[in-house]
Design a protein around this motif. Structure first.
Motif, PDB file in Angstrom:
ATOM      1  N   ARG A 207       1.200  -0.869  -0.195  1.00 12.24           N
ATOM      2  CA  ARG A 207       0.159  -0.195  -0.227  1.00 12.24           C
ATOM      3  C   ARG A 207       1.275   1.138   0.173  1.00 12.24           C
ATOM      4  O   ARG A 207       0.312   2.338  -0.404  1.00 12.24           O
ATOM      5  CB  ARG A 207      -1.006  -0.011   1.120  1.00 12.24           C
ATOM      6  N   ARG A 208       1.874   0.746   0.229  1.00 10.07           N
ATOM      7  CA  ARG A 208       3.008   2.464   0.713  1.00 10.07           C
ATOM      8  C   ARG A 208       2.977   2.431  -0.837  1.00 10.07           C
ATOM      9  O   ARG A 208       3.489   3.548  -1.230  1.00 10.07           O
ATOM     10  CB  ARG A 208       4.178   2.291   1.263  1.00 10.07           C
ATOM     11  N   ARG A 209       3.398   1.651  -1.193  1.00 12.28           N
ATOM     12  CA  ARG A 209       4.244   1.364  -3.196  1.00 12.28           C
ATOM     13  C   ARG A 209       2.768   2.355  -3.732  1.00 12.28           C
ATOM     14  O   ARG A 209       3.905   3.297  -4.354  1.00 12.28           O
ATOM     15  CB  ARG A 209       4.757   0.673  -3.547  1.00 12.28           C
ATOM     16  N   ASP A 210       1.899   1.081  -3.938  1.00 12.41           N
ATOM     17  CA  ASP A 210       0.645   2.243  -4.378  1.00 12.41           C
ATOM     18  C   ASP A 210      -0.063   1.150  -4.256  1.00 12.41           C
ATOM     19  O   ASP A 210      -1.374   0.265  -3.193  1.00 12.41           O
ATOM     20  CB  ASP A 210       1.168   1.210  -5.769  1.00 12.41           C
ATOM     21  N   GLU A 211      -1.041   3.153  -3.844  1.00 10.66           N
ATOM     22  CA  GLU A 211      -3.041   2.725  -2.921  1.00 10.66           C
ATOM     23  C   GLU A 211      -3.809   2.446  -3.808  1.00 10.66           C
ATOM     24  O   GLU A 211      -4.905   2.213  -3.412  1.00 10.66           O
ATOM     25  CB  GLU A 211      -3.394   4.260  -2.816  1.00 10.66           C
ATOM     26  N   SER A 212      -3.733   2.209  -4.957  1.00  6.62           N
ATOM     27  CA  SER A 212      -4.543   1.707  -5.740  1.00  6.62           C
ATOM     28  C   SER A 212      -4.341   0.349  -6.366  1.00  6.62           C
ATOM     29  O   SER A 212      -6.005  -0.299  -6.601  1.00  6.62           O
ATOM     30  CB  SER A 212      -4.227   2.328  -7.285  1.00  6.62           C
ATOM     31  N   LEU A 213      -3.879  -0.764  -5.312  1.00  7.22           N
ATOM     32  CA  LEU A 213      -3.653  -1.810  -5.287  1.00  7.22           C
ATOM     33  C   LEU A 213      -5.024  -2.244  -4.388  1.00  7.22           C
ATOM     34  O   LEU A 213      -5.525  -1.749  -3.554  1.00  7.22           O
ATOM     35  CB  LEU A 213      -2.516  -2.736  -5.511  1.00  7.22           C
TER      36      LEU A 213
END
Length: 470
Positions: A207-213
């Protein structure tokens, strides 16, 4: 009555890396705990192993073409930790490239990739350092998850951290039935905690890397019914199974606590094991484990009816119950008896209980999900089907599939936000301790030639998908 499904509902099928890929020691892959366990005398029926399995590593374009033929909208697969980071160490580019090719093939055929990071194939080198009883394994898992996101984060939207942590803890470290084959109450408790901690920390990292996942976990859950709903001993038997099978994982994930009653059950059996586990649960662990999810995967194969005493001459409904000699990986099941209900059974000797899936989804939605969508990430049946010419008439599996898809529709009608169904499995495959003897696939695999044949159940599933109705 015809049941229709919402437009956003996804129909798919599922597999796991060790069960289908083969190529066990090719292009940099090293041994997983299943490669080691399958070579232990007596651990697996017929001493089978997954060295070749379905040879999916070399035949994935053919298998994706079969998915397209069946109309699958999504495909749930797992990546092999031992292929991507052999021995838990440096990244193996050739292993990563295989999954890049697979995902590209799926996307080229308009099939949504659904990636599971762990389906039980830890590198054996990590097991020799303690495996899931070693807290350092959590860090190694988060590293591995980051490697997969580096490679596929731009093309894979759905990520599952773990598949069935109950199996990779209690079944594997307490019962000794699955790899690595340990038999220790405390080891199972430690493994369960570290698995859940690896899940929570991986969700935080992705989630830190990509909140859209869309991030989630898959749990195998059951419906535990007392044989006599008015008998305290039967109610307690159902409580214990529900607690150890369901709530031991649901409560920390959704409520940030382990269930007190199950801790008491464990302490009665092995107080030293509980003491070891209590020392392992460090401040902040449950906060990480309960990191909010975007989805929950539910695996369901059967429910169970339970008695807290030896079976009486007559069951509550007038049928004579029969005690089943069921080995349990749970450490506090003394005095619990599994009761026959006269339901049809699969080749695994599991009862066929579609309505249990409806009740399970409703219970998880009401008690835990808190508004996040549910997906049935595995549901399937093994039968001893036989190929007849160019067909495989598997009427029992076809009926199983239809009735369970209807059970999902019943849950949706009751207000549960179920957004997908994955049949287990796309292919007949290596079925863990049962080797190649149990066939779950909607596509038959001839293991000597690797020829694939779509079964009648697969054709029925294709019709359901095309019509979006059952």
């Amino acid at each position: 009555m015809t049941r229709t499904f919402p437009e956003r509902f996804l129909f798919g099928a599922a597999t796991a890396a060790y069960q289908i890929e083969g190529a066990a020691f090719e292009e940099g892959r090293t041994a997983s705990i299943w490669d080691a366990f399958a070579r232990v005398p007596g651990a697996v029926i017929n001493a089978d192993n997954g060295d070749v399995a379905c040879d999916h590593y070399h035949r994935y374009p053919q298998d994706v073409a079969l998915m397209k033929e069946l109309g699958l909208q999504t495909y749930r697969f797992s990546t092999s930790w031992s292929r991507v980071r052999p021995d838990g160490g440096a990244v193996n580019a050739k292993g990563v490239d295989f999954y890049k090719r697979l995902v590209d093939e799926l996307l080229d055929n308009d099939i949504v990739p659904w990636l599971t990071l762990y389906h039980w194939d830890m590198p054996q080198a990590l097991e020799e350092k303690g495996g899931w009883t070693n807290r350092d394994t959590v860090d190694r898992f988060v590293e591995y998850a980051g490697t997969m996101h580096d490679a596929l984060g731009d093309r894979v939207h759905y990520w599952t951290t773990l598949n069935e942590p109950w199996c990779s803890s209690f079944l594997s470290y307490t019962a000794g039935v699955h790899a690595p084959g340990r038999m220790d109450v405390g080891d199972g408790m430690l493994a369960a905690h570290h698995l859940l901690l690896s899940h929570g920390r991986t969700v935080q990292e992705l989630r830190r890397r990509d909140e859209s996942l869309e991030l989630g976990i898959t749990l195998n859950l059951t419906v535990a019914d007392p044989a006599d709903a008015d008998a305290p001993v039967d109610i307690d038997a159902a409580r214990r199974i529900d607690g150890q099978f369901n709530r031991w994982f649901l409560d920390p994930i959704f409520r940030g606590v382990y269930p007190d009653d199950v801790i008491r059950d464990f302490r009665k059996v092995d107080s030293d094991a509980v003491a070891r586990w209590e020392q392992a649960v460090q401040p902040g662990d449950l906060d990480a484990i309960s990191t909010p999810l975007d989805a929950l995967g539910v695996n369901y194969y059967h429910g169970e009816m339970l008695s807290g005493t030896a079976p009486a001459e007559e069951a509550p409904g007038g049928d004579a119950p029969t005690e089943r000699a069921t080995a349990s990986p749970f450490p506090s099941t003394d005095g619990i008896h599994w009761v026959e209900r006269g339901l049809p059974r699969t080749a695994m000797d599991w009862e066929v209980q579609p309505e249990g899936l409806t009740r399970l989804l409703q219970r998880v939605w009401d008690d835990y999900a808190g508004g996040i969508p549910l997906y049935v990430t595995e549901n399937g049946a093994a039968y001893d089907d036989v190929r007849e010419g160019d067909t495989v008439p598997d009427s029992e599996r076809r009926t199983f599939l239809v009735e369970h898809v209807k059970a999902v529709a019943d849950a949706i009608d009751a207000g549960v936000d179920v957004r997908g169904y994955f049949y287990w499995s796309l292919l007949d495959n290596y079925e863990w301790a049962w080797g190649y003897e149990k066939r779950f696939g909607i596509v038959r695999v001839e293991y000597d030639t690797q020829e694939r044949t779509v079964k009648d159940s697969g054709r029925e599933y294709a019709r359901i998908i095309a019509a979006r109705a059952v």
